[in-house]
Design an enzyme around this catalytic site. Structure first.
Site, short mmCIF file in Angstrom:
data_model
loop_
_atom_site.label_atom_id
_atom_site.label_comp_id
_atom_site.label_asym_id
_atom_site.label_seq_id
_atom_site.Cartn_x
_atom_site.Cartn_y
_atom_site.Cartn_z
N PHE A 227 -7.72 -4.94 -7.29
CA PHE A 227 -6.44 -4.97 -6.57
C PHE A 227 -5.57 -6.08 -7.18
O PHE A 227 -5.16 -7.03 -6.52
CB PHE A 227 -6.64 -5.19 -5.07
CG PHE A 227 -7.66 -4.29 -4.43
CD1 PHE A 227 -7.29 -3.02 -3.99
CD2 PHE A 227 -8.98 -4.69 -4.29
CE1 PHE A 227 -8.23 -2.19 -3.39
CE2 PHE A 227 -9.93 -3.86 -3.71
CZ PHE A 227 -9.55 -2.60 -3.25
N ASN A 275 -8.55 3.55 -8.90
CA ASN A 275 -8.81 3.21 -7.51
C ASN A 275 -10.02 2.26 -7.51
O ASN A 275 -11.09 2.61 -8.02
CB ASN A 275 -9.13 4.50 -6.75
CG ASN A 275 -9.38 4.26 -5.29
OD1 ASN A 275 -9.88 3.21 -4.88
ND2 ASN A 275 -9.02 5.23 -4.48
N ALA A 276 -9.84 1.08 -6.96
CA ALA A 276 -10.90 0.06 -7.02
C ALA A 276 -12.18 0.53 -6.32
O ALA A 276 -13.28 0.18 -6.74
CB ALA A 276 -10.40 -1.24 -6.40
N ASP A 296 -9.05 -8.62 -3.62
CA ASP A 296 -7.87 -8.99 -2.83
C ASP A 296 -7.08 -7.72 -2.48
O ASP A 296 -5.99 -7.49 -3.02
CB ASP A 296 -7.00 -9.98 -3.61
CG ASP A 296 -5.77 -10.39 -2.81
OD1 ASP A 296 -5.81 -10.34 -1.56
OD2 ASP A 296 -4.75 -10.75 -3.43
N CYS A 336 -6.02 -9.76 4.07
CA CYS A 336 -4.73 -10.16 4.65
C CYS A 336 -4.48 -9.38 5.94
O CYS A 336 -3.36 -9.33 6.44
CB CYS A 336 -3.60 -9.93 3.65
SG CYS A 336 -3.45 -8.22 3.12
N1 SAH Z 1 -4.27 -9.66 -5.89
C1 SAH Z 1 -2.82 -9.60 -5.93
C2 SAH Z 1 -2.20 -8.97 -4.72
C3 SAH Z 1 -2.83 -7.71 -4.31
S1 SAH Z 1 -1.84 -6.71 -3.31
C4 SAH Z 1 -2.28 -11.01 -6.08
O1 SAH Z 1 -3.02 -11.95 -5.83
O2 SAH Z 1 -1.12 -11.15 -6.43
C5 SAH Z 1 -2.78 -5.26 -3.36
C6 SAH Z 1 -2.70 -4.51 -4.67
O3 SAH Z 1 -3.67 -3.47 -4.61
C7 SAH Z 1 -1.38 -3.82 -4.93
O4 SAH Z 1 -0.93 -4.13 -6.21
C8 SAH Z 1 -1.69 -2.32 -4.83
O5 SAH Z 1 -0.93 -1.54 -5.76
C9 SAH Z 1 -3.14 -2.29 -5.19
N2 SAH Z 1 -3.94 -1.21 -4.60
C10 SAH Z 1 -3.80 -0.60 -3.40
N3 SAH Z 1 -4.80 0.27 -3.18
C11 SAH Z 1 -5.60 0.21 -4.28
C12 SAH Z 1 -6.81 0.86 -4.66
N4 SAH Z 1 -7.40 1.73 -3.84
N5 SAH Z 1 -7.35 0.55 -5.84
C13 SAH Z 1 -6.79 -0.34 -6.68
N6 SAH Z 1 -5.64 -1.00 -6.37
C14 SAH Z 1 -5.06 -0.72 -5.19
#
Ligand code: SAH
Length: 392
Positions: A227, A275-276, A296, A336
């Protein structure tokens, strides 16, 4: 000058008790009688059932939260009032992060400015007007912010869905000055570029700034940042780790991670658009191992009803991350989601560790940076949890 011309709203005994206990929100059930002539966004005089004045608040018609505390005293809620609150907000940042020009200037209720969020990126401000009260005063607030910061532009990022709860459509655009294009700012030894108009939220997740820098202190070996957004954690990990894999679902964000890595001449960052959840599962199946992992994710529960599903989501990724770590590996894991409190988050981690059959040490418990203060009487302003764990 008093505000005796302001409309009056009466609250129940229960509401008064809440108000006097310092809670800044009064819900609709505690407002009696229901004001019929108000449209929302007004400053109202708050009275108890005997008609005694107990303070001033912003009135909200559509929201479940009907009143938001502004003052105990009967003062004018005017230019000077907002100016003083903005100056007080920035005074905290001058002490908390005196050498920074990128920080959250106003954190809504926590800075006694309900419905207003202001992030500063050097000469540019990215602002959210989340309620009718701040929406209706946005020109005044923009004047004051311009005066205070001499900023070159103010970007309006009121495209948050929470506006709908207030009867407002999300909207965004350039409120003052010229759109600067992408802006850069520093976090420790790293420079990041974000786009204040097209980026997520206000352009960046400034609440994680200190945690980003902290992550570089722990990083080693093979690292993984899930993420990743524009790479806030990934780039810090790359300063110390051998190799970093940054996993992000948004293609636009992936492109920015790559550009940010290049900008910092960090050649050890591999960006994976995925997708994570899938990535973690597949990587585990492949038998790959890591030494440092950051999780995160975005908020998994916007309301209480979604809590159990959110806990399942957190458990899934944390369990897999623990399984993916070599003995002695570091897991930096954040949430969060306000509805998942620190205790619940810790219980979830405990249960993930048990399922992963790993012993896990808590090394550090952190929250948002000092520019995101928490209002003691409003637990909703304490939402970010960031734990550093060592997985044995
Ligand atoms: N870690 C970042 C903030 C993360 S916000 C920092 O510290 O700045 C969450 C992020 O997860 C977003 O960029 C969103 O696009 C991504 N995201 C949302 N669902 C996801 C998923 N299933 N797999 C991977 N990324 C995802």
């Amino acid at each position: 000058m008093t505000t005796s011309t302001n409309p009056t709203v009466r609250i129940t005994r229960k509401g008064v008790d809440r108000w006097k206990a310092g809670h800044p929100w009064i819900y609709g059930a505690d407002v009696e009688p229901v004001p019929t002539s108000l449209a929302g966004g007004e400053v109202v005089r708050v009275e108890d059932q005997r008609g005694w004045f107990i303070g001033l608040a912003f009135y909200s018609k559509e929201s479940k939260i009907t009143l938001r505390w502004l003052s105990w005293e009967d003062v004018a809620i005017d230019r000077d009032f907002f100016k003083a609150r903005l100056l007080a907000a920035d005074a905290l940042r001058q002490r908390a992060c005196p050498d920074e020009t990128t920080y959250r200037v106003v954190h809504g209720e926590a800075d006694l400015l309900p419905g207003l969020v202001v992030d500063r990126f050097g000469d540019y401000l990215s602002v959210q007007f989340l309620h009718k009260a701040t929406e209706q005063r946005k020109e005044l607030l923009a004047d004051l912010l311009t005066e205070q910061f001499g900023c070159k532009a103010i970007i309006n990022r009121s495209d948050a869905n929470v506006r709908r709860l207030e009867g407002l459509e999300p909207e965004k655009g350039v409120l003052r000055g010229e759109f600067p294009g992408p802006v850069t700012y520093r976090e420790g030894h790293v420079t990041l570029e974000v786009d204040l108009l097209t980026g997520q939220k206000t352009g960046a997740f400034l609440d994680q700034r200190d945690n980003h820098v902290m992550a570089s202190e722990w990083a080693f070996g093979e690292a993984l940042d899930c993420f990743s957004y524009v790479g806030g954690f990934a780039l810090q990990l790359a300063l110390k780790a051998k190799q970093v894999t940054a996993v992000e679902i948004s293609d636009a964000a992936c492109a920015q991670i790559t550009a940010n890595a290049e900008r910092n001449k960090l050649t050890n960052v591999k960006v994976v658009s995925a997708n994570a959840f899938d990535f973690l599962r597949d990587t585990l199946d492949e038998g790959k191992k890591f030494d440092t992992i950051v999780l995160d994710p975005p908020s998994f529960a916007k309301n209480k009803g979604a809590l159990e599903a959110a806990i399942r989501g957190y458990k899934e990724i944390n369990l897999r991350a623990m399984q993916l770590l070599n003995p002695g590996g570091i897991l930096i894991t954040a949430s969060c989601t306000y509805h998942v409190g620190e205790e619940r988050f810790e219980e979830m981690l405990d249960s993930a560790a048990a399922d992963a059959k790993r012993r896990v040490q808590i090394v550090e418990k952190r929250g948002a940076g000092k520019d995101h203060p928490v209002l003691l009487s409003l637990r909703e302003t304490r939402y970010l949890k960031c734990f550093v764990l060592r997985v044995l």
